[in-house]
Every structure is written in structure tokens, then in C-alpha cells.
Design a protein around this motif. Structure first.
Motif, PDB file in Angstrom:
ATOM      1  N   ASP A   1       0.831  -1.207   0.000  1.00 32.06           N
ATOM      2  CA  ASP A   1       0.000   0.000   0.000  1.00 32.06           C
ATOM      3  C   ASP A   1       0.865   1.257   0.000  1.00 32.06           C
ATOM      4  OD1 ASP A   1      -2.359  -1.509   0.162  1.00 32.06           O
ATOM      5  OD2 ASP A   1      -2.179  -1.660   2.348  1.00 32.06           O
ATOM      6  N   ASP A   2       0.269   2.382  -0.440  1.00 33.67           N
ATOM      7  CA  ASP A   2       0.912   3.695  -0.383  1.00 33.67           C
ATOM      8  C   ASP A   2       2.261   3.725  -1.101  1.00 33.67           C
ATOM      9  OD1 ASP A   2       1.154   6.402   0.323  1.00 33.67           O
ATOM     10  OD2 ASP A   2       2.289   5.914   2.138  1.00 33.67           O
ATOM     11  N   VAL A   3       2.341   3.042  -2.230  1.00 34.61           N
ATOM     12  CA  VAL A   3       3.588   3.029  -3.006  1.00 34.61           C
ATOM     13  C   VAL A   3       3.525   4.088  -4.106  1.00 34.61           C
ATOM     14  CG1 VAL A   3       5.032   1.703  -4.605  1.00 34.61           C
ATOM     15  CG2 VAL A   3       4.109   0.618  -2.551  1.00 34.61           C
ATOM     16  N   ILE A   4       4.571   4.889  -4.196  1.00 40.53           N
ATOM     17  CA  ILE A   4       4.723   5.811  -5.332  1.00 40.53           C
ATOM     18  C   ILE A   4       5.638   5.125  -6.328  1.00 40.53           C
ATOM     19  CG2 ILE A   4       5.546   8.058  -6.115  1.00 40.53           C
ATOM     20  CD1 ILE A   4       5.038   9.120  -3.294  1.00 40.53           C
ATOM     21  N   SER A   5       5.143   4.868  -7.507  1.00 43.11           N
ATOM     22  CA  SER A   5       5.941   4.154  -8.502  1.00 43.11           C
ATOM     23  C   SER A   5       6.623   5.115  -9.464  1.00 43.11           C
ATOM     24  CB  SER A   5       5.074   3.175  -9.291  1.00 43.11           C
ATOM     25  OG  SER A   5       5.858   2.520 -10.279  1.00 43.11           O
ATOM     26  N   LEU A   6       7.943   5.040  -9.472  1.00 46.62           N
ATOM     27  CA  LEU A   6       8.746   5.751 -10.468  1.00 46.62           C
ATOM     28  C   LEU A   6       9.357   4.737 -11.432  1.00 46.62           C
ATOM     29  CD1 LEU A   6      10.649   8.295  -8.158  1.00 46.62           C
ATOM     30  CD2 LEU A   6       8.400   8.535  -9.237  1.00 46.62           C
ATOM     31  N   GLY A   7       8.736   3.578 -11.495  1.00 46.98           N
ATOM     32  CA  GLY A   7       9.310   2.498 -12.280  1.00 46.98           C
ATOM     33  C   GLY A   7       8.663   2.275 -13.637  1.00 46.98           C
ATOM     34  N   VAL A   8       7.418   2.704 -13.770  1.00 48.78           N
ATOM     35  CA  VAL A   8       6.684   2.379 -14.993  1.00 48.78           C
ATOM     36  C   VAL A   8       7.148   3.230 -16.168  1.00 48.78           C
ATOM     37  CG1 VAL A   8       4.398   2.219 -16.049  1.00 48.78           C
ATOM     38  CG2 VAL A   8       4.690   1.728 -13.619  1.00 48.78           C
ATOM     39  N   GLY A   9       7.442   2.578 -17.281  1.00 53.65           N
ATOM     40  CA  GLY A   9       7.911   3.295 -18.470  1.00 53.65           C
ATOM     41  C   GLY A   9       6.779   3.650 -19.406  1.00 53.65           C
ATOM     42  N   GLU A  10       5.771   4.344 -18.891  1.00 58.07           N
ATOM     43  CA  GLU A  10       4.685   4.784 -19.759  1.00 58.07           C
ATOM     44  C   GLU A  10       4.163   6.137 -19.303  1.00 58.07           C
ATOM     45  OE1 GLU A  10       0.963   2.727 -19.837  1.00 58.07           O
ATOM     46  OE2 GLU A  10       1.213   1.951 -17.807  1.00 58.07           O
ATOM     47  N   PRO A  11       3.635   6.926 -20.236  1.00 55.50           N
ATOM     48  CA  PRO A  11       3.120   8.259 -19.884  1.00 55.50           C
ATOM     49  C   PRO A  11       2.001   8.170 -18.855  1.00 55.50           C
ATOM     50  CG  PRO A  11       3.308   8.018 -22.271  1.00 55.50           C
ATOM     51  CD  PRO A  11       3.500   6.652 -21.677  1.00 55.50           C
ATOM     52  N   ASP A  12       1.897   9.202 -18.014  1.00 51.18           N
ATOM     53  CA  ASP A  12       0.776   9.272 -17.075  1.00 51.18           C
ATOM     54  C   ASP A  12      -0.405  10.020 -17.685  1.00 51.18           C
ATOM     55  OD1 ASP A  12       2.455  11.598 -16.929  1.00 51.18           O
ATOM     56  OD2 ASP A  12       1.300  12.269 -15.204  1.00 51.18           O
ATOM     57  N   PHE A  13      -0.245  10.473 -18.925  1.00 46.97           N
ATOM     58  CA  PHE A  13      -1.331  11.147 -19.630  1.00 46.97           C
ATOM     59  C   PHE A  13      -2.267  10.121 -20.267  1.00 46.97           C
ATOM     60  CE2 PHE A  13       2.230  14.115 -19.704  1.00 46.97           C
ATOM     61  CZ  PHE A  13       1.626  15.291 -19.273  1.00 46.97           C
ATOM     62  N   VAL A  14      -3.539  10.473 -20.349  1.00 43.14           N
ATOM     63  CA  VAL A  14      -4.510   9.648 -21.065  1.00 43.14           C
ATOM     64  C   VAL A  14      -4.448  10.015 -22.546  1.00 43.14           C
ATOM     65  CG1 VAL A  14      -6.978   9.128 -21.322  1.00 43.14           C
ATOM     66  CG2 VAL A  14      -6.004   9.516 -19.042  1.00 43.14           C
ATOM     67  N   THR A  15      -4.602   9.024 -23.402  1.00 46.73           N
ATOM     68  CA  THR A  15      -4.652   9.292 -24.837  1.00 46.73           C
ATOM     69  C   THR A  15      -5.669  10.392 -25.124  1.00 46.73           C
ATOM     70  OG1 THR A  15      -4.202   6.951 -25.236  1.00 46.73           O
ATOM     71  CG2 THR A  15      -4.958   8.258 -27.112  1.00 46.73           C
ATOM     72  N   SER A  16      -5.312  11.316 -26.008  1.00 46.01           N
ATOM     73  CA  SER A  16      -6.185  12.465 -26.271  1.00 46.01           C
ATOM     74  C   SER A  16      -7.583  12.010 -26.712  1.00 46.01           C
ATOM     75  CB  SER A  16      -5.577  13.365 -27.348  1.00 46.01           C
ATOM     76  OG  SER A  16      -5.692  12.782 -28.623  1.00 46.01           O
ATOM     77  N   TRP A  17      -8.589  12.836 -26.358  1.00 45.91           N
ATOM     78  CA  TRP A  17      -9.964  12.487 -26.682  1.00 45.91           C
ATOM     79  C   TRP A  17     -10.177  12.356 -28.179  1.00 45.91           C
ATOM     80  CZ3 TRP A  17     -13.931   9.973 -25.736  1.00 45.91           C
ATOM     81  CH2 TRP A  17     -15.154  10.218 -26.382  1.00 45.91           C
ATOM     82  N   ALA A  18      -9.552  13.192 -28.979  1.00 46.99           N
ATOM     83  CA  ALA A  18      -9.743  13.129 -30.425  1.00 46.99           C
ATOM     84  C   ALA A  18      -9.313  11.775 -30.976  1.00 46.99           C
ATOM     85  CB  ALA A  18      -8.959  14.257 -31.103  1.00 46.99           C
ATOM     86  N   VAL A  19      -8.219  11.226 -30.447  1.00 48.29           N
ATOM     87  CA  VAL A  19      -7.736   9.914 -30.891  1.00 48.29           C
ATOM     88  C   VAL A  19      -8.712   8.826 -30.445  1.00 48.29           C
ATOM     89  CG1 VAL A  19      -5.884   8.212 -30.641  1.00 48.29           C
ATOM     90  CG2 VAL A  19      -5.327  10.640 -30.916  1.00 48.29           C
ATOM     91  N   ARG A  20      -9.148   8.900 -29.201  1.00 47.71           N
ATOM     92  CA  ARG A  20     -10.113   7.911 -28.710  1.00 47.71           C
ATOM     93  C   ARG A  20     -11.409   7.974 -29.512  1.00 47.71           C
ATOM     94  NH1 ARG A  20     -10.926   9.462 -22.869  1.00 47.71           N
ATOM     95  NH2 ARG A  20      -9.676  11.318 -23.298  1.00 47.71           N
ATOM     96  N   GLU A  21     -11.852   9.183 -29.815  1.00 47.10           N
ATOM     97  CA  GLU A  21     -13.094   9.353 -30.565  1.00 47.10           C
ATOM     98  C   GLU A  21     -12.982   8.767 -31.970  1.00 47.10           C
ATOM     99  OE1 GLU A  21     -16.348  12.886 -30.717  1.00 47.10           O
ATOM    100  OE2 GLU A  21     -14.333  13.436 -31.393  1.00 47.10           O
TER     101      GLU A  21
END
Length: 386
Positions: free
Chosen positions: A28-48
Motif C-alpha cells: 500500500d501507499d507506493v509511489i511508482s517511479l518504475g513504470v515506463g509509460e506516460p501518465d497522460f490519457v490518450t487524447s480524446w480526439a484519438v479515442r473518438e
């Protein structure tokens, strides 16, 4: 049962990153600096655009090489952004992520026993993919003194009659180092002199911060000997879409396409329609992400150096690679104790090759709030050992 398994697969080591992810997931309560992926969500225009393709019933296979419209957009994008010209009709293949693109490149060019030069520290899949293709990975180590940049004379020292290619990643995972045009020209000169191929992993090309990104394929005499591996995961925040692409001379592209036909058929159709939108109208989204990453990079490098963990300023990607040598802990000891004591997950540098020992990889693809708390915890951990 073990004797029924491939000996080649049995000899492969499991990913060193996965153990720490699994351990962190159980806490619990772990801050991960390990993941090699953006924290942004794919833009809505692309999803749409992808949703619209489903609503219109575009759910069939595409051409093996990918939608021609997408390949045309990739051709245009590569020319306008990086001054590299590959034909959409027979020199570009859409793949299931950049990982599949790397696999295709290795299997298409390597004969049993041939050698591929890799630059350490490097992404964990490089050597295994070379070995699975029947080749031998020959490592060149880089150091923090040169900001983990490959020196041209190092290539000369390891070339043999069996050397087939150089695998180059710039900006680099895990160090963030980015090669300048001048540095690439010196490397290209040696590559041409020894008639080598280059596999250029350019998945972080959009995430270059202080200099304009240069593709080695754009240099004189290099396009005809370069396979570019890239995709939409990092720059366009589309990791889960699993969409990449290859750019290569026609003969090599045709060889890779044959393998692709038998193993994957084609990349996901709805993801391809999303990628068309990303290339047509997503440049502003990429720029906003890049600006945010630059601010986070500057903050993390400053914080790490202030707490005594020497860290160069990376030119690209979204990783920092600080030295933890003065703590007298190994990379694995540091990462495991930090996780258990302070609930911060980082990746030990040794999983990226021998040259990574004495360092940790920290991703800054997290919110500033998370990064600030993580820096407080790491500082507390480091100072407790002084």
C-alpha cells in the motif's frame, strides 16, 4: 516437463523489472517511479476516432502492412518531422507495438551466430530478442562520465567478421541520453566504413527537450542501411493501444512483412484509425506533454543532485538515471530497501546491463505531486545512510 521446452527459451532470464513491479503491487501507499509509460490519457480526439471506426463497423483485418492511409500519414510525418523519406507502399509496416517491430527486425536480418552491437545500459528486451533470433548480443558499456553516450571508437573495438548491425536507442531508455547530429555523424561514418546495418529505436523521438531530434537515417548514406523502429506509445500516450511501426529499405521491409504475415496478420484495426487522427491533429497534445515532462525532468535532476545522488540532465525520454554508488548499496539492494522502507518503487540499474550497476532508473511520467513526495522519501532514505 522441462526437457520438452526449448533450450533457448530456458536460458533466457526473466525480466528484472517485473520482480519489483510485482512486489510494489502487493504493498500500500507506493509511489511508482518504475513504470515506463506516460501518465497522460490518450487524447480524446484519438479515442473518438477509434470509437467512430467501431461504430462504422470497421472491424475487419487491414492489409498486412497496415492501413494505407495510416502508412501515408507515417510517411508524411517522418518527412516533415525528421527529414526521413520512406515510401508508404513498400517501406513502412504498422506493427503491434514497437516491441514487435524490434522482434521483426532481428529475425529478418540475423543469421545464426551473427553479432549485433548493443549499447549498455539498454532496454531489457534487446539482448533476448537478438538471442531468440539466433544471434549474439555484443555489449558496449557507457558511463556517467560521458552521460552514457556511445563513443565512436568503442564500436571499432568490438567489430568482428560476424558483426551484422548496431542497435541504437536515442533518446535512450534507461538513461535519457540523446545523441546530437554531430555525435550521430561520427557513429554513421564507422557504420558505413564497416558496411553495418543500424536498428534505430526511435520510440522516444518526440520526447527530446533541449536539442532537435536527429534520426540517423537522415544522414548521408544511412537510409539504405537503417531500420527505424518507432510507434505511438510514448510520444502520443498510447501504450495500451499496442501500435508501432517500422521504416526500412524495400528489401528488408519485404522480409519483415513475411514474418509479420505469419505471426500477427495485422495490427488492431481500431487502433490504426486512432493513430491516423494522432498523426493528423495530435502535434499540440504531444507538445503539451513534452513541456510538462521537461519541467518534471528539471525538478527531479535538481532534487536528486541536492540529496547527493549524482544525476546528469537527460536530453530525452522520461527517465533519470542517478548514481547511488556512494550509499555502498548495490542497485538491487537500494531499490528493494527503498521500496520496503519508504514505499517508493524504482528500477535497479543492473537489469539494463552491467553498465547500469550503481544506478537506478526513475521515471518522471508521474504527477508533480507524486514526484515531490517521492523525492522527500528518497532523500530521507539516502540521508539515513550517511
Amino acid at each position: 516437463m522441462k526437457d520438452r521446452l526449448s533450450s533457448k527459451v530456458q536460458q533466457l532470464k526473466p525480466s528484472g523489472i517485473r520482480r519489483f513491479f510485482d512486489l510494489a503491487a502487493s504493498m500500500d501507499d507506493v509511489i511508482s517511479l518504475g513504470v515506463g509509460e506516460p501518465d497522460f490519457v490518450t487524447s480524446w480526439a484519438v479515442r473518438e476516432a477509434s470509437i467512430l471506426s467501431l461504430e462504422r463497423g470497421y472491424t475487419s483485418y487491414t492489409a498486412n502492412a497496415g492501413l494505407l492511409e495510416l502508412r501515408r500519414e507515417i510517411e508524411k510525418y517522418m518527412q516533415e518531422s525528421f527529414s526521413v523519406s520512406y515510401r508508404s507502399t513498400d517501406e513502412i509496416i504498422v506493427t503491434v507495438g514497437a516491441s514487435q517491430a524490434l522482434d521483426l527486425a532481428m529475425r529478418a536480418i540475423i543469421n545464426p551466430g551473427e553479432e549485433v552491437i548493443v549499447v549498455e545500459p539498454n532496454f531489457v528486451s534487446y539482448s533476448p530478442l537478438i538471442e531468440l533470433a539466433g544471434g549474439k548480443a555484443v555489449a558496449i558499456g557507457t558511463t556517467e562520465e560521458t552521460e552514457f553516450k556511445l563513443q565512436p571508437e568503442q564500436i571499432e573495438q568490438v567489430i568482428t567478421n560476424n558483426t551484422k548491425a548496431l542497435l541504437l536507442c536515442s533518446p535512450n531508455n534507461p538513461t535519457g541520453s540523446s545523441l546530437t547530429k554531430k555525435e550521430l555523424e561520427a557513429i554513421a561514418e564507422i557504420v558505413r566504413a564497416h558496411d553495418l546495418l543500424v536498428i534505430a529505436d526511435e520510440i522516444y523521438a518526440e520526447l527530446t527537450y533541449d536539442d532537435t531530434f536527429t534520426s540517423i537515417a537522415s544522414l548521408e548514406g544511412m537510409k539504405e542501411r537503417t531500420i527505424i523502429v518507432s510507434g505511438f506509445s510514448k510520444g502520443f500516450a498510447m501504450t495500451g493501444w499496442r501500435l508501432g511501426y517500422l521504416c526500412a529499405p524495400k528489401e528488408i521491409a519485404e522480409a519483415m512483412l513475411k514474418i509479420h504475415q505469419y505471426t500477427m496478420m495485422c495490427a488492431p484495426t481500431m487502433a490504426q484509425y486512432g493513430a491516423i487522427e494522432a498523426l493528423k491533429n495530435g502535434k499540440q497534445d504531444v507538445e503539451e506533454m513534452r513541456k510538462s515532462y521537461r519541467r518534471r525532468r528539471n525538478y527531479m535532476v535538481k532534487s536528486l543532485n541536492e540529496m547527493g545522488l549524482n544525476c546528469h540532465l537527460p536530453g530525452g525520454a522520461f527517465y533519470v538515471f542517478p548514481s547511488i554508488k556512494h550509499t555502498n548499496l548495490s542497485s538491487e539492494q537500494f531499490a528493494e530497501q527503498l521500496l520496503l522502507e519508504e514505499r517508493v518503487a524504482v528500477v535497479p540499474g543492473n537489469v539494463f546491463g552491467k553498465g547500469g550497476e550503481g544506478h537506478i532508473r526513475c521515471s518522471y511520467a508521474s504527477s508533480m505531486e507524486s514526484l515531490e513526495e517521492a523525492m522527500k522519501r528518497i532523500s530521507r532514505f539516502v540521508h539515513a545512510r550517511q
